[in-house]
Design an enzyme around this catalytic site. Sequence first.
Site, PDB file in Angstrom:
ATOM      1  N   ARG A   1      46.310  24.039  19.537  1.00 40.14           N
ATOM      2  CA  ARG A   1      45.957  25.462  19.042  1.00 40.14           C
ATOM      3  C   ARG A   1      46.823  24.963  17.250  1.00 40.14           C
ATOM      4  NH1 ARG A   1      48.763  31.184  19.953  1.00 40.14           N
ATOM      5  NH2 ARG A   1      47.195  32.055  18.027  1.00 40.14           N
ATOM      6  N   HIS A   2      45.782  25.602  17.057  1.00 40.37           N
ATOM      7  CA  HIS A   2      46.394  25.676  15.201  1.00 40.37           C
ATOM      8  C   HIS A   2      47.981  26.403  14.936  1.00 40.37           C
ATOM      9  CE1 HIS A   2      45.552  30.006  14.925  1.00 40.37           C
ATOM     10  NE2 HIS A   2      44.980  29.852  15.023  1.00 40.37           N
TER      11      HIS A   2
ATOM     12  N   ARG B   1      42.701  27.584   9.466  1.00 44.29           N
ATOM     13  CA  ARG B   1      43.604  26.983   9.763  1.00 44.29           C
ATOM     14  C   ARG B   1      43.914  25.890  10.911  1.00 44.29           C
ATOM     15  NH1 ARG B   1      41.438  32.233  11.725  1.00 44.29           N
ATOM     16  NH2 ARG B   1      40.378  32.618  13.728  1.00 44.29           N
TER      17      ARG B   1
ATOM     18  N   GLU C   1      37.278  30.266  16.742  1.00 38.78           N
ATOM     19  CA  GLU C   1      37.156  30.863  17.942  1.00 38.78           C
ATOM     20  C   GLU C   1      36.553  31.702  18.213  1.00 38.78           C
ATOM     21  OE1 GLU C   1      39.074  32.135  20.601  1.00 38.78           O
ATOM     22  OE2 GLU C   1      40.925  31.854  19.486  1.00 38.78           O
TER      23      GLU C   1
ATOM     24  N   HIS D   1      41.606  26.976  19.003  1.00 43.14           N
ATOM     25  CA  HIS D   1      42.343  28.378  18.370  1.00 43.14           C
ATOM     26  C   HIS D   1      42.534  29.255  20.366  1.00 43.14           C
ATOM     27  CE1 HIS D   1      40.519  28.538  14.571  1.00 43.14           C
ATOM     28  NE2 HIS D   1      39.421  28.086  14.937  1.00 43.14           N
TER      29      HIS D   1
END
Length: 213
Positions: free
Chosen positions: A12-13, A62, A86, A154
Site C-alpha cells: 500500500r502507498h 501516491r 483504488e 491502495h
Amino acid sequence: MSGKGRRVLLWRHGQTTWNVERRFQGQTDIPLTDAGLGQARRSARLLAALRPDAIAASDLTRAVDTAAELARLVDVPVTLDPALRETYAGEWQGLTNREIEETFPEEFAAWRRGEPVRRGGGELESEVADRMAEAIELAVEKLPEDGTLVIVSHGGAIRCGLGAMLGLPRETWGALGALSNCCWSVLGPGVRGWRLLEHNAGTLPEPVIGDDV
C-alpha cells in the site's frame, strides 16, 4: 494459476492528507505527505532486500511516488497500470465516513452490512477484484520461475484483489484487515493455488517453520 514458486507482494502507498483526515480517496489523485514519503523510503529499504524482479503500480500519484522509492534502490523500472487504481467511488470521494453516512444513509448502511453497493455511483468490489486479479496475473506470467513481483496499490483495491486471488467468497473479504500505509501482504504458491503468507506486514517476510507447509 499456482504461482510455481513465484511471490507477489502487494504494497500500500504512503500516507496522504486525506488519509489523515479520514476522507474517502477513491481515484482522486492525492499526493503523499512528507510523512508518507518517509514511510515509502523506510519500507523501500526493507523491500529492496527481496530483490524484486518486477514492480507494477497504480498510476495515481501516491502509488507512483511510493513505487519510485523502491525502483531507485533496485534499478527495476515501474510499470504503471490503471487497473491497479483504488475503487472509484463517485460522489463518496472526498467525504469523511460521517459525511457519507449523513448524505447517503441507505447506501452507507448497505455497504456496512456487506451488501454489493456502487458507492457514490462507482464500482462494485467484485469489479475492482476482477481488474486487480487480471492485472496481477498478467504481470506474474512475465516473472522468472522463482521471481518476486511488487504491486504498489491502495488499501481497498488490495483487499479486493487478495480476496479474488485467494478464491474467497466476496462476502468474506471484510475479514481481511485493512492495510496500514506502506505495509504489505504477500502471496505465494500453495498446493491449491495462491496462499496468503503475510498480511499487513511492515518487516521482511520470514520463512514459515513448522508443520503447516
